[in-house]
Scaffold this motif. Sequence first.
Motif, PDB file in Angstrom:
ATOM      1  N   ILE A  18       2.981   1.332   5.365  1.00  0.00           N
ATOM      2  CA  ILE A  18       2.466   1.793   4.075  1.00  0.00           C
ATOM      3  C   ILE A  18       1.767   3.149   4.220  1.00  0.00           C
ATOM      4  O   ILE A  18       1.923   4.046   3.395  1.00  0.00           O
ATOM      5  N   ARG A  26       4.272   5.854   4.573  1.00  0.00           N
ATOM      6  CA  ARG A  26       4.871   6.205   3.281  1.00  0.00           C
ATOM      7  C   ARG A  26       3.897   7.081   2.475  1.00  0.00           C
ATOM      8  O   ARG A  26       4.302   8.038   1.830  1.00  0.00           O
ATOM      9  N   THR A  74       0.917  -5.507  -1.708  1.00  0.00           N
ATOM     10  CA  THR A  74       1.489  -4.323  -2.346  1.00  0.00           C
ATOM     11  C   THR A  74       2.080  -4.600  -3.716  1.00  0.00           C
ATOM     12  O   THR A  74       2.435  -3.683  -4.423  1.00  0.00           O
TER      13      THR A  74
END
Lengths: 102, 619
Positions: free
Chosen positions: B253, B256, B279
Amino acid sequence: MAQKTYDWAAIAKDPRFIELHERKTRFLFGWWIFSTAYYFLLPIGAAYAPDLFKIQVLGRVNFGYAFALSQFFVSWGLAMYYAKVANRDFDRMTRELVQELG
Amino acid sequence: MKKLITILAVALLATPSLALAANTLKANPYVTLPIFGIIIAVTMGVVIWSAKKTKSAADFYTAGGGITGTQNGWAIAGDYMSAASFLGISGMISLYGYDGFMYSVGWLVAYITVLLIVAEPCRNAGKYTLGDILSFRTEPKPVRAVAAVATVAVSTFYLTAQMVGAGKLMQLLLGIQYTYAIVGVGILMVGYVVFGGMTATTWVQIIKAGLLMTGAFVLSILVAIKSGMNPMRFFEDIATSPYIIDHVKLLPIYLRELEGGKATLDAGQRFLEPGLFLTNPLDQISLGMALVLGTAGMPHILMRFFTVPTAQAARKSVIVAMFIIGSFYILTTLLGFGAAIHVTPQGIQAVDKGGNMAAMMLAQQLGGEFSPFLGDLLLAFLCAVAFATILAVVSGLVLAASAAIAHDIYVNVIKDGHADQHEQVMAARITSLCVGTAGIIIGIAAEKQNVAHLVALAFAVASSGNLPVVVLSLFWRKMNTAGVIAGLVVGTIVSIGLVMVSPNMTYPEKVADNAKKAYTKLEGDIAAGKVAPEAMDKTVKTIEAKKAEETANRGGTSMLGLKKELFPLKNPGIVSIPVGFLAAILAALVFPSRRSEEMFDEVYVRQNTGLGMAKAIDH
């Protein structure tokens, strides 16, 4: 054992019972809605207002952490408040009603 | 078991920049086994004492209604806090920081619903089971039968998850074979329930809650001492730990976010911010709904309110439980972050990828800094806490399921309520024995199964099937037989159906795709010359393993023959709860019952005032 039978419909129409259950209903469902809404602000806020949750309020402690921690104290506070109101009002009103019928 | 059990694994997220000592978790059997022995001996003493007091059905199911509010509060906490919340949440915090803490909040807030909506009315309107509450003004036989099936379903899902967890935990900590661990836990659980009924179950739960709180408290103090008893420094220690910073930098994450240009450069602070693990906000909200409504619909929790003499005691017990459970989750945060600082996320994942051993490793390490013996002792104590935790939770579940079968189905449906006390207690004992045995068999059979979805399933059924009909029966005049049956059946089936087609299930096509992705990346690394010569052997082996995994799974389908999920959420509550309420309301309106409406006054006066409650106890 011998069981006393009550006229339930009559008790349900007793103005003191009506007052008791109306006050209880208002208190219980009202505060339940409050606490549930307060709780759901946490996952909703974390997902849709991450910038708010990241604001550091005290050293490294951010708003999100403080808000999550506040959930515990709000729940405890509400539980204590409910205990106080129930012990003071609801139990007394119930006792008065039951004694008269007893 | 003569030698120490050592678990060594290779860190998957090995950090190149930081040299990391090999991480191990060993329970010293010379310290651990005596502590287990003490717990077994004490609880067996409780069983012998309880068995003498268990003469009537009320003694068996509700400890004769003689548990005090404070005792019941501890027992509720003991019934509720599973090994999953103790080990799982501290592990989640140790690997993903803030999200683990946020996850824990719902487990406490759930008790507001229990406190305000169900505890006192159920105490006043019920006797032993969910079926008692629901059958009050409906056709008792069909309603009891359906309620019993729903109770057994919820309890079985939850019990299976607990049993499999117990087996794996004992295997990991003590090196006992999975099957033996399940049989051992199962025999104790059956012993408590069959001989000691609710009295023994209650005291096992109280003892467990005491042990759990003691363990969490001692360990938290050690964590706090390490940060100079200064909360500000504790957070500084989290955010500046080089291990945590490295760990966050490698999370997909965070990568990203970096690519999107949204990442904070302060990776340590990022650990204290949301979104590293949870998420999907819709899934979070859905889980929140299942917790907030499902806890109040769990038969083994509802049953605890029949053990206290009055509504006031029921109220007090929820409040006591809320303070214990809430304090426990706050301590769990300290343990989770403490483990992240002192054991390091890399070390935790080296032993268990899911982080479930974080609290155990923390105990061993912080105790070990004083002396190796203290490390062993603390670890042994925490193992014993986990063991007691499992026993307390599974006993409560077996008791709830047995009560539904023996009291609702056998005594009230088959025998029309005509069974004397002796027969009722015998029925309850035989049923508990059967339920417990079934639990052991299912536990052994499910070893290789993915059971993670079963807890979600238990809460989904409790919140979508049980809770709507309980609330409507207590508070809605028009509720009747049709409403109860439709609500239970539809709520339960929709929950189970949605979970069966959700991402919780294993989809072999997806496993194959992931394996392919993994080996393609490694092959690319080799081609690009990114793999060091000394790591080449291992990389090639990993690629082979992943290719074999792809072949084995390619073309396969899930349990229901699906290639991929049909429902996008892991937690079905957001759909199944409204459906459960709607089914109950519509059926009650379509098939009205004058008798049910006329009897509402009685139910409503009873649940508000406790009038006629003696009947509920002595009947």
